[in-house]
Scaffold this motif. Structure first.
Motif, PDB file in Angstrom:
ATOM      1  N   GLY A   1       0.817  -1.219   0.000  1.00 28.36           N
ATOM      2  CA  GLY A   1       0.000   0.000   0.000  1.00 28.36           C
ATOM      3  C   GLY A   1       0.842   1.256   0.000  1.00 28.36           C
ATOM      4  N   GLY A   2       2.160   1.092   0.246  1.00 22.31           N
ATOM      5  CA  GLY A   2       3.017   2.238   0.520  1.00 22.31           C
ATOM      6  C   GLY A   2       3.278   3.141  -0.678  1.00 22.31           C
TER       7      GLY A   2
ATOM      8  N   GLY B   1      -0.636  -2.690   3.315  1.00 20.83           N
ATOM      9  CA  GLY B   1      -1.792  -2.661   2.420  1.00 20.83           C
ATOM     10  C   GLY B   1      -2.328  -4.048   2.112  1.00 20.83           C
TER      11      GLY B   1
ATOM     12  N   VAL C   1      -8.735   0.327   4.962  1.00 18.77           N
ATOM     13  CA  VAL C   1      -9.327   1.533   5.562  1.00 18.77           C
ATOM     14  C   VAL C   1      -8.758   2.807   4.926  1.00 18.77           C
TER      15      VAL C   1
ATOM     16  N   LYS D   1       3.825  -5.195  10.744  1.00 18.84           N
ATOM     17  CA  LYS D   1       5.056  -5.561  10.056  1.00 18.84           C
ATOM     18  C   LYS D   1       5.828  -4.261   9.824  1.00 18.84           C
TER      19      LYS D   1
ATOM     20  N   THR E   1       3.784   2.742   7.324  1.00 19.74           N
ATOM     21  CA  THR E   1       3.093   2.581   8.606  1.00 19.74           C
ATOM     22  C   THR E   1       3.988   3.050   9.758  1.00 19.74           C
TER      23      THR E   1
ATOM     24  N   GLU F   1       4.130   6.817   9.834  1.00 21.57           N
ATOM     25  CA  GLU F   1       2.860   7.365  10.325  1.00 21.57           C
ATOM     26  C   GLU F   1       2.794   7.234  11.858  1.00 21.57           C
TER      27      GLU F   1
HETATM   28  N1  UDP Z   1      -2.907   1.521   4.535  1.00 18.28           N
HETATM   29  C1  UDP Z   1      -4.161   2.092   4.391  1.00 18.28           C
HETATM   30  N2  UDP Z   1      -5.254   1.309   4.610  1.00 18.28           N
HETATM   31  C2  UDP Z   1      -5.143   0.008   4.951  1.00 18.28           C
HETATM   32  C3  UDP Z   1      -3.864  -0.567   5.103  1.00 18.28           C
HETATM   33  C4  UDP Z   1      -2.756   0.226   4.895  1.00 18.28           C
HETATM   34  O1  UDP Z   1      -4.302   3.277   4.097  1.00 18.28           O
HETATM   35  O2  UDP Z   1      -6.168  -0.625   5.132  1.00 18.28           O
HETATM   36  C5  UDP Z   1      -1.750   2.374   4.279  1.00 18.28           C
HETATM   37  C6  UDP Z   1      -0.877   2.629   5.497  1.00 18.28           C
HETATM   38  O3  UDP Z   1      -1.429   3.661   6.278  1.00 18.28           O
HETATM   39  C7  UDP Z   1       0.437   2.962   4.825  1.00 18.28           C
HETATM   40  C8  UDP Z   1       0.440   2.063   3.615  1.00 18.28           C
HETATM   41  O4  UDP Z   1      -0.908   1.703   3.356  1.00 18.28           O
HETATM   42  O5  UDP Z   1       0.450   4.312   4.401  1.00 18.28           O
HETATM   43  C9  UDP Z   1       1.246   0.803   3.846  1.00 18.28           C
HETATM   44  O6  UDP Z   1       2.564   1.102   3.603  1.00 18.28           O
HETATM   45  P1  UDP Z   1       3.754   0.311   4.253  1.00 18.28           P
HETATM   46  O7  UDP Z   1       4.985   0.919   3.723  1.00 18.28           O
HETATM   47  O8  UDP Z   1       3.616   0.295   5.727  1.00 18.28           O
HETATM   48  O9  UDP Z   1       3.576  -1.202   3.784  1.00 18.28           O
HETATM   49  P2  UDP Z   1       3.305  -1.876   2.357  1.00 18.28           P
HETATM   50  O10 UDP Z   1       1.844  -2.164   2.278  1.00 18.28           O
HETATM   51  O11 UDP Z   1       3.757  -0.915   1.293  1.00 18.28           O
HETATM   52  O12 UDP Z   1       4.123  -3.131   2.376  1.00 18.28           O
END
Ligand code: UDP
Length: 374
Positions: free
Chosen positions: A15-16, A217, A268, A284, A289, A292
């Motif tokens: 999600g990043g 994500g 979300v 993780k 995350t 944030e």
């Molecule tokens: N995120 C979100 N909703 C969700 C799950 C994750 O908005 O239901 C966002 C979270 O806030 C962060 C990103 O997705 O901004 C995840 O990025 P991260 O680098 O932590 O992990 P990735 O999913 O890229 O491995």
């Protein structure tokens, strides 16, 4: 007057990358309202032929149960020679389609927020006959993959000093490199410390210790096992569990009659509020995350990490005492119970340390840097 157009290139792996592109876009609009048109293009999904276009759907699996395979791929493709072979095999599959898209859109500036979009991104611009600035915004926090670094780009913006050192080692010229922090949505800055208010808004008990569980994500990691164990170990607590795009996990979580108050969510869009309501984050080691959590001053326990790109994040959090890493579910829940003990001052100390690592202006600084080049 025609608005200047900024094109973000990414692939929705995790999600990043999208969260970063959106955070920067939001910051650009905040700083320069109405001045820029923003396009966010998932190159892999929209331009690769099927079934290759569906490979990103397997990212959750390969960085979850398939992690050993991921670790090998990550290491192999770190070598420039192998990387060049990889790019050479992908390039012909997408080149014409992306170049045609770029010719049609005529962006005034291109930003890559994905490791696969830098070397190829420059090639696509050339094929499209575009001579516009190209910027890489690295979204890996510490141990970035070498494919992020393409010394020919006009700017390369990284989240931490450690990432800057590595980028230099990988050949990025010093004068085109800057550290601004991880791009994070501006809403996290405004969340404040009134946890009770956020809990009330979420409809949960305002006075109960609250644990937020997240797996990026894709909803990866041992979320189910961790939640089950927390429910047993901390019977006086409540949980907010974000399963992201992992629908199987969501269904599994929904099927449980939880012994403590538990809210299960899918993907979300109110992560700032969820973090604002929590006393402790279990996640993780995703860079988005984690960053944030730093901004919301939320202590964290890292339950795992994606080998390769997230390994350095664990050391970073531990070194700065913003949280801990727990290798086992039992260790994790014991730690969480100790930390949540009302007589233990450690949560406050960790929260302070997390806040010290926060770069709340990262998105604004990145936006300023980018827009200077348009
Ligand atoms: N995120 C979100 N909703 C969700 C799950 C994750 O908005 O239901 C966002 C979270 O806030 C962060 C990103 O997705 O901004 C995840 O990025 P991260 O680098 O932590 O992990 P990735 O999913 O890229 O491995």
């Amino acid at each position: 007057m025609r608005k200047k157009k900024i094109l973000f290139l990414l692939s929705d792996t995790g999600g990043g990358h999208r969260a970063s592109a959106m955070a920067i876009s939001e910051a650009i609009e905040t700083l320069y309202p109405g001045r820029y048109e923003i396009l966010i293009e998932d190159v892999w999904k929209r331009h690769m032929p099927s079934p290759i276009s569906r490979f990103p759907d397997a990212y959750g699996w390969i960085t979850g149960p398939g992690m050993p395979i991921w670790a090998v791929l990550w290491k192999l493709t770190y070598y420039r020679k192998i990387q060049r072979l990889m790019f050479a095999s992908f390039a012909p599959l997408v080149k014409n389609s992306v170049a045609a898209f770029m010719r049609k859109e005529q962006p005034d500036l291109v930003v890559s927020v994905h490791p696969l979009m830098n070397h190829l991104g420059l090639q696509w611009c050339e094929s499209a006959g575009l001579n516009v600035p190209f910027i890489t915004v690295v979204t890996d926090m510490v141990t970035l993959h070498s494919s992020w670094i393409c010394p020919e780009v006009d700017r390369c913006l990284v989240p931490t000093e450690k990432a800057r050192m590595l980028a230099l080692e990988l050949g990025m010229p010093k004068e085109r490199l800057a550290v601004h922090g991880q791009p994070v949505g501006l809403k996290f800055n405004a969340i404040g410390s009134d946890k009770k208010k956020h809990r009330q808004q979420l409809g949960i008990n305002p006075d109960t210790p609250t644990i937020l569980i997240v797996g990026g994500g894709e909803g990866t990691g041992q979320i189910y096992r961790i939640a089950r164990r927390i429910a047993k170990t901390i019977p006086y607590g409540q949980m907010l569990v974000v399963t992201g795009r992992n629908q199987r996990l969501r269904a599994r979580m929904d099927a449980v009659a939880w012994s403590i108050p538990t809210q299960v969510y899918g993907f979300v869009d109110n992560m700032p509020e969820l973090m604002g309501a929590a006393d402790l984050l279990v996640t993780k080691a995703g860079p988005g995350t984690i960053s944030e959590a730093f901004i919301t001053g939320l202590p964290l326990i890292l339950s795992g990490y994606i080998r390769g790109q997230e390994a350095g994040n664990v050391a970073y959090v531990k070194e700065h005492r913003a949280g801990a890493y727990a290798a086992t579910t039992r260790g994790l829940t014991t730690l969480a119970r100790d930390w949540l003990d009302a007589s233990n001052p450690i949560l406050q100390e960790l929260a302070r340390n997390a806040s010290l690592l926060a770069r709340p202006n990262a998105s604004l600084d990145i936006a300023t840097d980018i827009c200077k080049l348009v």
